[in-house]
Design a protein around this motif. Structure first.
Motif, short mmCIF file in Angstrom:
data_model
loop_
_atom_site.label_atom_id
_atom_site.label_comp_id
_atom_site.label_asym_id
_atom_site.label_seq_id
_atom_site.Cartn_x
_atom_site.Cartn_y
_atom_site.Cartn_z
N ASP A 85 0.87 -1.18 0.00
CA ASP A 85 0.00 0.00 0.00
C ASP A 85 0.90 1.23 0.00
O ASP A 85 1.69 1.43 0.92
CB ASP A 85 -0.88 -0.11 1.26
N GLY A 86 0.82 2.02 -1.07
CA GLY A 86 1.68 3.21 -1.16
C GLY A 86 3.09 2.89 -1.62
O GLY A 86 4.00 3.72 -1.50
N PHE A 87 3.29 1.73 -2.15
CA PHE A 87 4.60 1.26 -2.63
C PHE A 87 4.34 0.24 -3.73
O PHE A 87 3.42 -0.56 -3.57
CB PHE A 87 5.36 0.61 -1.48
N PRO A 88 5.07 0.20 -4.82
CA PRO A 88 6.14 1.11 -5.21
C PRO A 88 5.60 2.45 -5.73
O PRO A 88 4.56 2.50 -6.35
CB PRO A 88 6.85 0.36 -6.34
N ARG A 89 6.36 3.50 -5.48
CA ARG A 89 5.97 4.85 -5.86
C ARG A 89 6.87 5.44 -6.94
O ARG A 89 6.65 6.55 -7.38
CB ARG A 89 6.08 5.75 -4.63
N THR A 90 7.91 4.70 -7.31
CA THR A 90 8.77 5.10 -8.43
C THR A 90 9.09 3.82 -9.20
O THR A 90 8.94 2.72 -8.66
CB THR A 90 10.12 5.69 -7.95
N VAL A 91 9.55 4.00 -10.44
CA VAL A 91 9.90 2.81 -11.24
C VAL A 91 11.06 2.07 -10.58
O VAL A 91 11.09 0.84 -10.55
CB VAL A 91 10.20 3.21 -12.70
N ASP A 92 12.02 2.80 -9.99
CA ASP A 92 13.12 2.11 -9.31
C ASP A 92 12.62 1.28 -8.12
O ASP A 92 13.15 0.21 -7.85
CB ASP A 92 14.20 3.11 -8.86
N GLN A 93 11.61 1.79 -7.43
CA GLN A 93 11.04 0.99 -6.33
C GLN A 93 10.37 -0.26 -6.89
O GLN A 93 10.45 -1.34 -6.30
CB GLN A 93 10.03 1.81 -5.52
N ALA A 94 9.71 -0.14 -8.03
CA ALA A 94 9.05 -1.30 -8.65
C ALA A 94 10.10 -2.35 -9.02
O ALA A 94 9.92 -3.55 -8.79
CB ALA A 94 8.25 -0.88 -9.87
N ARG A 95 11.23 -1.88 -9.55
CA ARG A 95 12.31 -2.81 -9.89
C ARG A 95 12.88 -3.45 -8.62
O ARG A 95 13.18 -4.63 -8.58
CB ARG A 95 13.45 -2.07 -10.61
N GLY A 96 13.01 -2.63 -7.56
CA GLY A 96 13.53 -3.13 -6.28
C GLY A 96 12.61 -4.20 -5.70
O GLY A 96 13.07 -5.21 -5.17
N LEU A 97 11.30 -3.99 -5.83
CA LEU A 97 10.34 -4.97 -5.32
C LEU A 97 10.46 -6.27 -6.11
O LEU A 97 10.44 -7.36 -5.54
CB LEU A 97 8.91 -4.41 -5.45
N TYR A 149 2.91 12.73 -7.37
CA TYR A 149 2.31 11.47 -7.85
C TYR A 149 2.25 11.46 -9.39
O TYR A 149 2.67 10.50 -10.03
CB TYR A 149 0.90 11.31 -7.26
N ASN A 150 1.76 12.55 -9.96
CA ASN A 150 1.61 12.59 -11.41
C ASN A 150 2.96 12.51 -12.11
O ASN A 150 3.09 11.89 -13.15
CB ASN A 150 0.87 13.86 -11.85
N ARG A 151 3.97 13.11 -11.50
CA ARG A 151 5.29 13.17 -12.12
C ARG A 151 6.09 11.89 -11.90
O ARG A 151 6.62 11.31 -12.83
CB ARG A 151 6.05 14.35 -11.50
N GLN A 152 6.18 11.45 -10.64
CA GLN A 152 7.12 10.37 -10.33
C GLN A 152 6.46 8.99 -10.19
O GLN A 152 7.12 7.98 -10.36
CB GLN A 152 7.84 10.68 -9.01
N THR A 153 5.17 8.99 -9.87
CA THR A 153 4.55 7.71 -9.54
C THR A 153 3.74 7.11 -10.69
O THR A 153 3.76 5.91 -10.89
CB THR A 153 3.71 7.85 -8.25
N ILE A 154 3.06 7.96 -11.46
CA ILE A 154 2.29 7.46 -12.62
C ILE A 154 3.13 6.52 -13.51
O ILE A 154 2.61 5.50 -13.98
CB ILE A 154 1.69 8.63 -13.44
N PRO A 155 4.42 6.82 -13.76
CA PRO A 155 5.19 5.91 -14.62
C PRO A 155 5.21 4.45 -14.13
O PRO A 155 5.43 3.55 -14.93
CB PRO A 155 6.61 6.51 -14.59
N VAL A 156 4.94 4.25 -12.86
CA VAL A 156 4.89 2.87 -12.34
C VAL A 156 3.76 2.08 -13.02
O VAL A 156 3.87 0.87 -13.22
CB VAL A 156 4.71 2.87 -10.79
#
Ligand code: ADP
Length: 191
Positions: A85-97, A149-156
């Motif tokens: 919940d609230g994660f991943p919030r960046t593409v790098d976090q998605a890769r980390g997960l 959110y619109n800038r950094q998180t939407i790309p996820v």
């Protein structure tokens, strides 16, 4: 194992829906916002650093957040699955997960994004600010969180789109109605 990423802008109802999903599917809840607020309340070194960033509505560094997630995965190895919940919030976090779950021969089952119009988000967050006193729920910071959110998180969402794991769900209407839409998605990917 069922691993769900519950995704959406601030105020989209992730916390509320997480509770209902946990109750129905018996998942372990991992909210990076809650974990960070615990660090702030405990006045740890990490908490002190995080507070300044959270109060501005910016994102805490990927390294810190991914480390917190890895610790949680380590602690909860025998559960029936996770809801992030609230994660991943960046593409790098998605890769980390993805890397972290791969260590357990596991993967995300589905990413569910709650879609809510901006005016409605602002309205809900202002109300929550009044009710709970959460310091980042004031108009200026709310607007910044939505911009971030619109800038950094939407790309996820594109990241999970590519893997055919992204399901968008309308996040307006009654709590139960939204939950029914979520259940429909989960039941399709379960087992
Ligand atoms: P909301 O989604 O309503 O903004 P959260 O509790 O998820 O609330 O997050 C509150 C704050 O905590 C964010 O604005 C950010 O500063 C920080 N935060 C939470 N999760 C993350 C994350 N995955 N990566 C970076 N920062 C995070």
């Amino acid at each position: 194992m069922l691993h769900i990423v519950l995704f959406g802008p601030p105020g989209s109802g992730k916390g509320t829906q997480s509770e209902k999903i946990i109750e129905k599917y018996g998942l372990v809840h991992i909210s990076t916002g809650d974990l960070l607020r615990e660090e702030v309340a405990g006045q740890t070194e990490l908490g002190k650093k995080a507070k300044a960033i959270m109060d501005k509505g910016e994102l805490v560094s990927d390294d810190i957040v991914i480390r917190m997630i890895r610790n949680k995965l380590e602690e909860n190895q025998n559960g029936s699955g996770y809801i992030f919940d609230g994660f991943p919030r960046t593409v790098d976090q998605a890769r980390g997960l993805r890397k972290a779950l791969t260590d357990y021969d596991d993967r995300v089952s589905v990413m569910i994004s709650l879609e809510v119009p901006r005016e409605e988000l602002v309205k809900r967050l202002l109300k929550r600010g009044e009710e709970t006193g959460r310091t980042d729920d004031n108009l200026e910071i709310i607007n910044n969180r939505i911009d971030v959110y619109n800038r950094q998180t939407i790309p996820v969402t594109y990241y999970y789109d590519k893997m055919h794991k992204h399901a968008a769900v309308e996040g307006t209407g009654s709590v139960n109605k939204i939950f029914d839409r979520i259940v429909e998605v989960i039941d399709k990917v379960k087992d």
